[in-house]
Design a protein around this motif. Structure first.
Motif, PDB file in Angstrom:
ATOM      1  N   LYS A  31       0.641  -1.386   0.096  1.00  0.00           N
ATOM      2  CA  LYS A  31      -0.377   0.302  -0.637  1.00  0.00           C
ATOM      3  C   LYS A  31       0.701   1.295  -0.262  1.00  0.00           C
ATOM      4  N   GLN A  48       2.879   1.235  -3.883  1.00  0.00           N
ATOM      5  CA  GLN A  48       1.611   2.321  -4.443  1.00  0.00           C
ATOM      6  C   GLN A  48       1.744   3.383  -4.229  1.00  0.00           C
ATOM      7  N   LYS A  49       1.284   4.300  -3.324  1.00  0.00           N
ATOM      8  CA  LYS A  49       1.210   5.581  -3.110  1.00  0.00           C
ATOM      9  C   LYS A  49       2.612   6.031  -3.165  1.00  0.00           C
ATOM     10  N   GLN A  50       3.304   5.644  -3.495  1.00  0.00           N
ATOM     11  CA  GLN A  50       4.624   6.554  -3.470  1.00  0.00           C
ATOM     12  C   GLN A  50       4.588   6.327  -5.188  1.00  0.00           C
ATOM     13  N   TYR A  51       4.778   5.264  -5.968  1.00  0.00           N
ATOM     14  CA  TYR A  51       5.002   4.655  -7.122  1.00  0.00           C
ATOM     15  C   TYR A  51       4.039   6.052  -7.943  1.00  0.00           C
ATOM     16  N   ILE A  52       2.816   5.599  -7.325  1.00  0.00           N
ATOM     17  CA  ILE A  52       1.550   6.557  -8.379  1.00  0.00           C
ATOM     18  C   ILE A  52       2.142   8.790  -8.441  1.00  0.00           C
ATOM     19  N   LYS A  53       2.738   9.192  -6.560  1.00  0.00           N
ATOM     20  CA  LYS A  53       3.626  10.311  -6.629  1.00  0.00           C
ATOM     21  C   LYS A  53       4.396   9.955  -7.894  1.00  0.00           C
ATOM     22  N   THR A  54       5.429   9.248  -7.799  1.00  0.00           N
ATOM     23  CA  THR A  54       7.124   9.478  -8.671  1.00  0.00           C
ATOM     24  C   THR A  54       6.850   8.923  -9.973  1.00  0.00           C
ATOM     25  N   ASN A  55       6.280   8.187 -10.092  1.00  0.00           N
ATOM     26  CA  ASN A  55       6.594   7.253 -10.915  1.00  0.00           C
ATOM     27  C   ASN A  55       7.898   6.516 -11.348  1.00  0.00           C
ATOM     28  N   ASN A  95      10.725   4.422 -11.213  1.00  0.00           N
ATOM     29  CA  ASN A  95      10.626   2.783 -11.249  1.00  0.00           C
ATOM     30  C   ASN A  95      11.326   1.812 -10.770  1.00  0.00           C
ATOM     31  N   LYS A 145       8.615   1.326  -8.315  1.00  0.00           N
ATOM     32  CA  LYS A 145       8.017  -0.148  -8.963  1.00  0.00           C
ATOM     33  C   LYS A 145       8.297  -1.568  -8.834  1.00  0.00           C
TER      34      LYS A 145
END
Length: 87
Positions: A38, A41-48, A50, A53
């Motif tokens: 969780k 996922q939040k971090q990846y959505i904010k930063t994209n 890789n 990911k």
């Protein structure tokens, strides 16, 4: 509609999901991985990013290697398919 809901709630897949969900609550490894997923996922959505990911994918893979979690997800997919079918 109530009969359909009742039918889903009485299905073996739904019952199995609930049983496994209760068992997973007491599994600290699963709970820690879910919380980490969780967060990632939040971090990846904010930063994209890789690298985030990759870490996220690793956590998801570790979760899916745990038999109780994997079985829960497989049953949950079947329950969701039933719900989608009536929607």
């Amino acid at each position: 509609m109530n009969n359909v809901i009742k039918c889903i709630k009485e299905s073996p897949e739904y019952i199995k999901c609930n049983e496994l969900k209760d068992k997973m609550k007491s599994n600290s490894e699963i709970n820690e991985l879910i919380e980490k997923v969780k967060k990632l996922q939040k971090q990846y959505i904010k930063t994209n990013d890789n690298s985030i990911k990759d870490e996220l994918d690793g956590c998801i893979n570790r979760l899916n290697e745990i038999p109780i979690y994997y079985t829960y997800n497989e049953n949950l997919k079947l329950v969701n398919e039933k719900i989608e079918y009536i929607s």
